[in-house]
Design a protein around this motif. Structure first.
Motif, mmCIF file in Angstrom:
data_model
loop_
_atom_site.group_PDB
_atom_site.id
_atom_site.type_symbol
_atom_site.label_atom_id
_atom_site.label_comp_id
_atom_site.label_asym_id
_atom_site.label_seq_id
_atom_site.Cartn_x
_atom_site.Cartn_y
_atom_site.Cartn_z
ATOM 1 N N UNK A 8 38.336 20.739 64.105
ATOM 2 C CA UNK A 8 37.308 19.880 63.510
ATOM 3 C C UNK A 8 37.616 19.493 62.069
ATOM 4 N N UNK A 9 38.268 20.378 61.312
ATOM 5 C CA UNK A 9 38.626 20.052 59.924
ATOM 6 C C UNK A 9 39.665 18.937 59.892
ATOM 7 N N UNK A 10 40.615 19.005 60.796
ATOM 8 C CA UNK A 10 41.641 17.957 60.886
ATOM 9 C C UNK A 10 40.984 16.636 61.280
ATOM 10 N N UNK A 11 40.102 16.680 62.256
ATOM 11 C CA UNK A 11 39.388 15.471 62.682
ATOM 12 C C UNK A 11 38.613 14.883 61.504
ATOM 13 N N UNK A 12 37.914 15.715 60.764
ATOM 14 C CA UNK A 12 37.147 15.228 59.619
ATOM 15 C C UNK A 12 38.016 14.533 58.584
ATOM 16 N N UNK A 13 39.178 15.118 58.305
ATOM 17 C CA UNK A 13 40.085 14.501 57.326
ATOM 18 C C UNK A 13 40.640 13.173 57.836
ATOM 19 N N UNK A 14 40.944 13.105 59.130
ATOM 20 C CA UNK A 14 41.448 11.852 59.684
ATOM 21 C C UNK A 14 40.366 10.782 59.734
ATOM 22 N N UNK A 15 39.137 11.181 59.971
ATOM 23 C CA UNK A 15 38.015 10.225 59.945
ATOM 24 C C UNK A 15 37.846 9.666 58.529
ATOM 25 N N UNK A 16 38.051 10.492 57.506
ATOM 26 C CA UNK A 16 37.988 9.998 56.119
ATOM 27 C C UNK A 16 39.060 8.937 55.878
#
Length: 163
Positions: A8-16
């Motif tokens: 989820x942290x990786x997903x959040x950074x990619x969404x940014x």
């Protein structure tokens, strides 16, 4: 069996970063429209292509997330400015946008490297693109150094060198 997904942290950074690419897409669409409206037709074509490139970058991020079984919640994009002071203002704003993207991809890559080498490898393309974009806009700023951006005739003559 349920397929694996990204942390989820990786997903959040990619969404940014997805948000950043959509912001850049909108900014360059707006700049293209302004340039065309005030008679900088070569610049308008250039920024229309820049806008398309940013949208393609966003699609790459979306595709990567979907390939990892992530349902992408598309970010909300704020409306960019629609009026600019001069061709210099346009290039300065573009340089700031590209430099901010460069820094963001560098920071995201550092953080992601410890969480997912696959995501880190995916971001290499974006880091290289941002380095080139920063250099390109830096060159444009160097060309404009000492120019009088409010002098429309001079700006139109410089447009040939800039775009």
């Amino acid at each position: 069996m349920k397929p694996e997904t990204l942390d989820n942290k990786v997903v959040g950074m990619l969404i940014e970063r997805l948000q950043d690419e959509y912001d850049a897409f909108y900014l360059y669409r707006s700049i293209s429209n302004w340039c065309k409206g005030v008679g900088f037709f070569k610049a308008a074509e250039f920024f229309a292509a820049e806008s398309s490139d940013e949208l393609a970058h966003a699609k790459k991020i979306e595709d990567y997330l979907v390939d990892w079984n992530v349902i992408v919640d598309l970010p909300v994009v704020q409306r960019p400015a629609i009026n600019f002071d001069s061709i210099l203002d346009v290039i300065e704003q573009s340089y700031r946008k590209e430099y901010a993207l460069f820094v963001a991809y560098e920071e995201t890559s550092r953080k992601i490297m410890e969480m997912s080498l696959a995501a880190f490898d995916f971001l290499q393309h974006f880091r290289m693109n941002q380095r080139k974009a920063v250099a390109e806009y830096s060159d444009k700023l160097n060309i404009l150094e000492g120019a009088k951006p409010q002098d429309k005739f001079q700006a139109l003559m410089l447009e040939e060198k800039l775009f």
